[in-house]
Enzyme design. Structure first.
Site, PDB file in Angstrom:
ATOM      1  N   SER A  15       0.717  -1.136  -0.081  1.00 59.68           N
ATOM      2  CA  SER A  15       0.037   0.040   0.041  1.00 59.68           C
ATOM      3  C   SER A  15       0.736   1.199   0.015  1.00 59.68           C
ATOM      4  CB  SER A  15      -0.976   0.089   1.212  1.00 59.68           C
ATOM      5  OG  SER A  15      -1.837  -1.055   1.234  1.00 59.68           O
ATOM      6  N   ASP A  72      -6.496  -0.661  -9.332  1.00 57.64           N
ATOM      7  CA  ASP A  72      -5.410   0.074 -10.087  1.00 57.64           C
ATOM      8  C   ASP A  72      -5.499   0.534 -11.653  1.00 57.64           C
ATOM      9  OD1 ASP A  72      -3.587   0.835  -7.915  1.00 57.64           O
ATOM     10  OD2 ASP A  72      -2.768  -1.255  -7.986  1.00 57.64           O
ATOM     11  N   ILE A 148       6.513 -14.885  -1.562  1.00 58.45           N
ATOM     12  CA  ILE A 148       6.570 -16.077  -2.242  1.00 58.45           C
ATOM     13  C   ILE A 148       5.702 -15.910  -3.497  1.00 58.45           C
ATOM     14  CG2 ILE A 148       6.065 -18.500  -2.425  1.00 58.45           C
ATOM     15  CD1 ILE A 148       6.600 -18.476   0.668  1.00 58.45           C
ATOM     16  N   THR A 188      17.133   5.187   6.417  1.00 64.55           N
ATOM     17  CA  THR A 188      17.101   4.539   5.123  1.00 64.55           C
ATOM     18  C   THR A 188      17.364   3.044   4.910  1.00 64.55           C
ATOM     19  OG1 THR A 188      19.543   4.806   4.813  1.00 64.55           O
ATOM     20  CG2 THR A 188      18.111   6.584   4.145  1.00 64.55           C
ATOM     21  N   LYS A 189      17.711   2.531   6.184  1.00 62.60           N
ATOM     22  CA  LYS A 189      17.886   0.970   6.179  1.00 62.60           C
ATOM     23  C   LYS A 189      16.951   0.073   5.737  1.00 62.60           C
ATOM     24  CE  LYS A 189      21.093  -0.030   8.281  1.00 62.60           C
ATOM     25  NZ  LYS A 189      22.476  -0.126   7.687  1.00 62.60           N
ATOM     26  N   CYS A 379     -26.456   0.883 -10.896  1.00 65.33           N
ATOM     27  CA  CYS A 379     -26.742  -0.552 -11.047  1.00 65.33           C
ATOM     28  C   CYS A 379     -27.821  -0.805  -9.955  1.00 65.33           C
ATOM     29  CB  CYS A 379     -25.294  -1.266 -10.677  1.00 65.33           C
ATOM     30  SG  CYS A 379     -25.229  -3.115 -11.255  1.00 65.33           S
ATOM     31  N   MET A 382     -30.106   1.734  -9.347  1.00 65.48           N
ATOM     32  CA  MET A 382     -31.350   1.868 -10.223  1.00 65.48           C
ATOM     33  C   MET A 382     -32.547   0.863  -9.826  1.00 65.48           C
ATOM     34  SD  MET A 382     -31.926   1.360 -14.275  1.00 65.48           S
ATOM     35  CE  MET A 382     -32.617  -0.305 -14.095  1.00 65.48           C
ATOM     36  N   GLU A 403     -33.528 -11.564  -7.365  1.00 62.95           N
ATOM     37  CA  GLU A 403     -32.283 -11.898  -6.545  1.00 62.95           C
ATOM     38  C   GLU A 403     -32.492 -12.072  -5.090  1.00 62.95           C
ATOM     39  OE1 GLU A 403     -27.765 -10.033  -5.993  1.00 62.95           O
ATOM     40  OE2 GLU A 403     -29.287  -8.732  -7.085  1.00 62.95           O
ATOM     41  N   HIS A 515     -22.457   1.408 -15.026  1.00 68.68           N
ATOM     42  CA  HIS A 515     -21.645   2.111 -14.218  1.00 68.68           C
ATOM     43  C   HIS A 515     -20.890   3.513 -14.789  1.00 68.68           C
ATOM     44  CE1 HIS A 515     -21.683  -1.036 -10.802  1.00 68.68           C
ATOM     45  NE2 HIS A 515     -22.184  -1.514 -11.996  1.00 68.68           N
ATOM     46  N   GLU A 517     -19.355   5.732 -13.595  1.00 72.32           N
ATOM     47  CA  GLU A 517     -18.098   5.933 -12.536  1.00 72.32           C
ATOM     48  C   GLU A 517     -16.663   5.434 -13.424  1.00 72.32           C
ATOM     49  OE1 GLU A 517     -19.381   2.255 -10.469  1.00 72.32           O
ATOM     50  OE2 GLU A 517     -20.104   3.902 -11.860  1.00 72.32           O
TER      51      GLU A 517
END
Length: 542
Positions: A15, A72, A148, A188-189, A379, A382, A403, A515, A517
Site C-alpha cells: 500500500s 489500479d 513467495i 534509509t535502512k 446498477c 437503479m 435476486e 456504471h 463512474e
C-alpha cells in the site's frame, strides 16, 4: 519504434501507492507525446477479482472490453488517455489456468510442466502482448518484494529485461523511508534491505521512489544512492500529498521523466502539464461545497467504491465545489430510520450484490423521491429505485427482485437470461451459471429518449457505458410501473433492456443500470455526476 519497458515493484510494506506512482509517471510521459500503456500483474491465485469481496480487495474495475480487473486500472485510466483492456491485467490464477489448459491440450508435447520455464514464459508472453504497439509500457507487479507469490513474476521480468536488452528496460522500485520522530530523522535502512532483497533474485533497480511523509533530505538521498547502486538523480522523493493529482508535477520537478527519456534515448518534447495544472487549480479554489450521502453495504472500506468516490470529486472540479462524501451503511437506515438521511444535499446508491441492506436502500430511494432530494442510482441503485416506485406509486405491493425473493408476486427485477453483446452475439445465462465471469460486462450502447434529462446531460442520442450485472428490469411488469409515471429514458441497442430511469416532477432523480463512474476522469469529468453534483448544490441553497 520498439517498446521500452518500465517494471514497477514495491518493497518494505504494501500500500505504498505503486499504482498511483506508475500512473503519474505515465501521465508525464504521455504529456511528452509518447504512446503509453500500463499493466498490472497480480500474484494472487484468483483468476480475476470478479468474485472477491470488495471489503477485502476494494472495487472491481470493469474495462471497455468487459474485463473484471484490479482497481489500479481505474487509476491508470484516470491519469492517461489510453483505455485499459483484458491485456492490461492478469493474475497468477489466470496464468496457471492457461498453462494447465495448454498442458491438457498437449501443447507441451509431454514435457514436465514447471514454474520455470512454463509459468515464466506465459507471463513474458502476456507482458509482450500487452505492450505491443506502445512506445513505453509500464508494468506494475502487485505485492511486496520478498513475497513467495510474486517470485515467478519477478523472475519473468528479470528474464524479459535480459531478452529485450537493458537499454530498453528500467526497474523502478518503490520503498518506504520512514521518519522516526524520537530521532528526528528519516531512516534509509529499510530501503537498503529491500534493494538487497531485489538483488538476491538478480534485479538491480535503476530508479528508487522513496515514499515518506516529507521530502527526503539531499544527504539521505546521496546515502541511498551510494548503498543501493543507483544514480543520485534517480533517487526520487515522493512525499505524502493532499491530492494524488499533484504527483505528476512532483515527479517531474525532480527530473524523473528526463532520466527515463535519456535512458531510453527518446527524443521527445517537454511535458505539457497544463491540463493537470488546471485540475489542481480547480481543486484548490472551490466556490462552495456539497454533502453527498453514499448509501451502501461496503461503507467500512471506501476503496470498495473507489471509482464512485473519484467521479464525485471530478464532478466537484467541474462545478468548482468541494464534495464531502458521507458514507452510510444501508442497514443503519433499516435500524435507525430515515433521520440519518437528513441534511444531505444529494443521495447516491452505488452498485452491490446480495440481500443484506437492500430494504435500507429501498427506504433511501423512497426518502429521496418523496423529499425532492437529488438522487443518482447506479446498477443496484437503479433497481432499488424501480422496486420502490413499483411498491409505493404503482401499487405493486411486495414488488422485489428475484435476486432477493424468488417467490415474490411482482419480480420487477429479474435475472437476464439472454441478451446481445457488443458484437451482436447472443449471450445466455441461467441460475446455474458460475458466479465468475458470467455477467453482462463491458461497454454497451444505450439509446436515450429525446427531451429526457439524461439526453440533456449527455447531449447525444446514443452513448456507450460499461456494465457489470446479472439482473434487469422485468419487461413483463415494466408497463405497469411506467403507467404509474416512471420514465424509462435509456434503452439497450436492441431496445429490450432498461438502461436509465427518471422520476418526473422531481428536481433531479436519475438512475442507470450501467456504471458511469468507470469512465469519469479528473480532466473531463462525467455528465451524469456533474449534473448530479450541480443539482445537489442547488438543493443546498434552498
Amino acid at each position: 519504434m520498439a517498446t521500452n519497458y518500465i517494471f514497477v515493484t514495491g518493497g518494505v510494506v504494501s500500500s505504498l501507492g505503486k499504482g498511483i506512482a506508475a500512473a503519474s509517471l505515465a501521465a508525464i510521459l504521455e504529456a511528452r507525446g509518447l504512446n503509453v500503456t500500463i499493466m498490472k500483474l497480480d500474484p494472487y491465485i484468483n483468476v480475476d477479482p470478479g468474485t472477491m469481496s470488495p471489503t477485502q480487495h476494494g472495487e472491481v474495475f470493469v474495462t471497455q472490453d468487459g474485463a473484471e480487473t484490479d482497481l489500479d486500472l481505474g487509476h491508470y485510466e484516470r491519469f492517461i488517455r489510453t483505455k485499459m483492456t483484458k491485456r492490461n491485467n492478469f493474475t497468477a490464477g489466470k496464468i496457471y489456468s492457461e498453462v494447465l489448459r495448454k498442458e491438457r491440450r498437449g501443447d507441451y508435447l509431454g514435457a514436465t510442466i514447471q514454474v520455470i520455464p512454463h509459468i515464466t514464459n506465459e507471463i513474458k508472453s502476456r507482458v509482450i502482448d500487452g505492450a505491443a504497439g506502445y512506445d513505453v509500457a509500464i508494468v506494475e507487479v502487485g505485492g511486496t518484494v520478498g513475497d513467495i507469490e510474486s517470485l515467478p513474476f519477478l523472475e519473468a521480468l528479470r528474464q524479459l529485461a535480459v531478452q529485450v536488452g537493458r537499454e530498453r528496460t528500467i526497474f523502478m522500485h518503490l520503498t518506504l523511508v520512514p521518519y522516526i520522530p524520537t530521532a528526528g530523522e528519516v531512516k534509509t535502512k529499510p530501503t537498503q534491505h529491500s534493494v538487497k532483497e531485489l538483488l538476491s533474485i538478480g534485479i538491480q533497480p535503476d530508479v528508487l521512489i522513496c515514499r515518506s511523509d516529507r521530502m527526503i533530505p539531499p544527504n539521505e538521498r546521496a546515502k541511498i544512492a551510494l548503498f543501493c547502486n543507483v544514480p543520485e538523480r534517480a533517487v526520487i522523493s515522493l512525499k505524502d500529498v493532499s491530492s494524488i493529482y499533484q504527483i505528476p508535477a512532483l515527479l517531474k520537478s525532480q527530473g524523473l521523466d528526463d532520466f527515463i527519456c535519456q535512458r531510453f534515448r527518446l527524443d521527445c518534447q517537454e511535458a505539457d502539464l497544463s491540463e493537470w495544472e488546471k485540475v489542481l487549480y480547480q481543486e484548490a479554489n472551490p466556490t462552495g461545497e456539497v454533502t453527498i450521502g453514499m448509501v451502501g453495504k461496503y461503507t467500512e472500506l471506501p476503496d470498495a467504491y473507489k471509482s464512485v468516490n473519484e467521479a464525485l470529486k471530478h464532478a466537484g472540479l467541474t462545478n468548482r465545489l468541494t464534495v464531502n462524501i458521507k458514507y452510510i451503511d444501508s442497514q443503519d437506515v433499516e435500524t435507525k430510520g430515515i433521520d440519518i438521511l437528513k441534511d444531505l444535499d444529494g443521495i447516491l446508491i452505488p452498485g452491490g450484490f446480495g440481500y443484506r441492506g437492500v430494504e435500507g436502500k429501498i427506504l433511501t430511494a423512497q426518502y429521496a423521491r418523496e423529499n425532492n432530494v437529488p438522487y443518482l442510482g447506479i446498477c443496484l441503485g437503479m433497481q432499488v429505485a424501480f422496486i420502490e416506485y413499483a411498491r409505493h406509486v404503482a401499487g405493486l405491493k411486495g414488488a422485489n427482485s428475484s435476486e432477493f425473493d424468488r417467490t415474490c408476486e411482482y419480480p420487477v427485477i429479474a435475472l437476464i437470461t439472454e441478451w446481445q453483446d457488443a458484437e451482436g452475439n447472443v449471450e445466455v445465462r441461467s441460475d446455474e451459471s458460475d458466479l465468475g465471469g458470467t455477467m453482462r460486462l463491458g461497454a454497451q450502447q444505450c439509446h436515450l429518449v429525446a427531451g429526457s434529462l439524461a439526453h440533456q446531460l449527455y447531449g447525444s442520442d446514443i452513448i456507450e457505458e460499461r456494465h457489470r450485472h446479472r439482473y434487469e428490469v422485468n419487461n413483463v411488469i415494466r408497463p405497469q410501473v411506467e403507467k404509474a409515471g416512471l420514465k424509462v429514458t435509456g434503452l439497450s441497442a436492441d431496445k429490450k433492456l432498461v438502461e436509465i430511469i427518471e422520476v418526473p416532477n422531481h428536481p433531479w432523480f436519475v438512475a442507470c443500470q450501467f456504471h458511469p463512474e468507470f469512465t469519469s476522469t479528473p480532466r473531463d469529468g462525467h455528465p451524469l455526476f456533474a449534473g448530479f453534483v450541480k443539482a445537489a448544490s442547488e438543493n443546498r441553497k434552498k
